[in-house]
Write a protein that holds these residues in place. Structure first.
Motif, short mmCIF file in Angstrom:
data_model
loop_
_atom_site.label_atom_id
_atom_site.label_comp_id
_atom_site.label_asym_id
_atom_site.label_seq_id
_atom_site.Cartn_x
_atom_site.Cartn_y
_atom_site.Cartn_z
N ASP A 1 60.70 37.71 82.52
CA ASP A 1 60.40 38.05 81.13
C ASP A 1 61.67 38.50 80.43
O ASP A 1 62.08 39.65 80.55
CB ASP A 1 59.34 39.16 81.08
N ASN B 1 56.93 46.96 71.35
CA ASN B 1 57.09 45.62 70.79
C ASN B 1 58.55 45.42 70.40
O ASN B 1 58.86 44.69 69.47
CB ASN B 1 56.18 45.54 69.55
N GLN C 1 55.58 28.08 73.66
CA GLN C 1 55.32 27.81 72.23
C GLN C 1 56.63 27.60 71.47
O GLN C 1 56.76 26.68 70.66
CB GLN C 1 54.53 28.97 71.63
N ASN D 1 63.48 36.81 69.40
CA ASN D 1 62.32 35.92 69.60
C ASN D 1 61.08 36.73 70.00
O ASN D 1 61.14 37.58 70.87
CB ASN D 1 62.62 34.90 70.69
N ASN D 2 59.96 36.43 69.36
CA ASN D 2 58.69 37.06 69.75
C ASN D 2 57.62 36.02 70.08
O ASN D 2 56.44 36.34 70.17
CB ASN D 2 58.18 38.00 68.65
N LEU D 3 58.04 34.76 70.24
CA LEU D 3 57.07 33.72 70.58
C LEU D 3 57.10 33.48 72.09
O LEU D 3 58.17 33.48 72.70
CB LEU D 3 57.43 32.40 69.88
N PRO D 4 55.93 33.26 72.70
CA PRO D 4 55.94 32.87 74.12
C PRO D 4 56.85 31.67 74.30
O PRO D 4 56.88 30.76 73.45
CB PRO D 4 54.47 32.52 74.39
N LEU D 5 57.57 31.64 75.40
CA LEU D 5 58.59 30.60 75.58
C LEU D 5 58.03 29.17 75.45
O LEU D 5 58.64 28.33 74.78
CB LEU D 5 59.30 30.81 76.92
N VAL E 1 61.51 26.14 80.33
CA VAL E 1 60.36 26.97 80.76
C VAL E 1 60.32 27.04 82.29
O VAL E 1 60.15 28.12 82.88
CB VAL E 1 59.04 26.39 80.19
N PHE F 1 57.86 40.84 76.80
CA PHE F 1 56.44 40.59 76.55
C PHE F 1 55.58 41.50 77.41
O PHE F 1 54.47 41.85 77.03
CB PHE F 1 56.08 39.13 76.83
N THR F 2 56.10 41.86 78.58
CA THR F 2 55.27 42.63 79.50
C THR F 2 55.58 44.13 79.47
O THR F 2 54.81 44.93 79.97
CB THR F 2 55.45 42.12 80.95
N ASP G 1 58.89 33.01 85.95
CA ASP G 1 58.10 34.16 85.47
C ASP G 1 58.98 35.33 85.04
O ASP G 1 58.50 36.44 84.85
CB ASP G 1 57.07 34.58 86.52
#
Ligand SMILES: C[S@@+](CC[C@H](N)C(=O)[O-])C[C@H]1O[C@@H](n2cnc3c(N)ncnc32)[C@H](O)[C@@H]1O
Length: 258
Positions: free
Chosen positions: A212, A221, A168, A162-166, A205, A216-217, A210
């Protein structure tokens, strides 16, 4: 002419415990092993005395040249995360090697997830199809499929890389499933720090907060070692009626074969 074999060994999600007997025998033969991080550590006891190379630090051409060089004197092993069946980047080497390549199946990440959850990922009457996918590979063309289109009641979705913010990701899934559908996040299966969170699309969510789980942080990539599974089968329970139906209609007449 180098006629030694290159073994592409399904190594499981991380722990050497999930190596198959066939994989272990092939690995034993090889003096050179291409082992992605952290397999050089988790497989250390099986790699003593061997040359360990990290495949992802080579360009394609350099890896191929190094591979041919080593194959002149020894069989070579590649430890493949999970195994080749899904989302494995080694296909081009296997195609080029032809009959010199030997692929050994292994325990996929999804298999270990199912065992941790103690759940079959399809369930008659609850889930009628299972889709393996990744938002990284669906494509960005206007007519590319979306996660929202794949998400639907009765579907088990298994989401790699997965590369989408949670938020989204959850919104896309909710547009197909609704909010009250279970989702499980499996992080670092078989590795130190293993974390499994089961929630609903409505509550994930908040439950993750918080933390990760998707890199993402962090630097780079690189896809995180996190698998997501969505669908009613995660929390459904069944009685024995399906067993009895199959017993009556199939098994009883087939000498006990499934
Ligand atoms: C390139 S794919 C490799 C899949 C692998 N070929 C398999 O059979 O499971 C990498 C993705 O697999 C999943 N994955 C691999 N190892 C994992 C682990 N130890 N725990 C959880 N997910 C993992 C994650 O979704 C990760 O982004």
């Amino acid at each position: 002419m180098n006629l030694h074999k290159a073994y592409f060994i399904g190594a499981g999600p991380g722990a050497a415990d999930h190596l198959t007997l066939l994989g272990a025998r092939a690995l034993q033969e090889c003096a050179t092993v291409f082992a992605p991080v952290p397999y050089e550590t988790t497989f250390a006891s099986l790699l003593v005395g061997k040359e360990i190379l990290v495949p992802f630090l080579f360009s394609f051409e350099d890896l191929l040249a190094t591979l041919h060089d080593r194959l002149a004197t020894t069989p070579v092993a590649f430890l493949i995360p999970g195994d080749l069946t899904f989302y494995s980047p080694f296909q081009a080497f296997i195609d080029l090697l032809g009959s010199q390549a030997v692929v050994i199946p292994g325990v996929g990440t999804v298999n270990v997830a199912s065992s941790r959850l103690k759940k079959t990922l399809d369930l008659p009457g609850v889930c009628n199809r299972t889709i393996l996918t990744s938002p990284r590979t669906l494509g960005n063309a206007p007519d590319s499929p979306t996660l929202a289109q794949l998400a639907a009641p009765g579907v088990t979705l298994i989401i790699y890389m997965n590369n989408l913010p949670l938020p989204q990701l959850v919104d896309e899934l909710k547009s197909g499933y609704g909010g009250d559908v279970p989702i499980t996040l499996c992080h670092r299966l078989d590795l130190p720090g293993e974390t499994i969170i089961t929630a609903t699309l409505d509550s994930l969510v908040e439950q993750v907060g918080d933390r990760d789980f998707f890199n993402f942080t962090g630097p780079g990539n690189r896809p995180a070692l996190t698998l997501l599974i969505v669908g009613e089968t995660l929390t459904a329970t069944v009685d024995g009626s399906w067993w009895n139906f199959r017993h009556e209609t199939l098994w009883r007449h087939s000498a006990g074969q499934e």
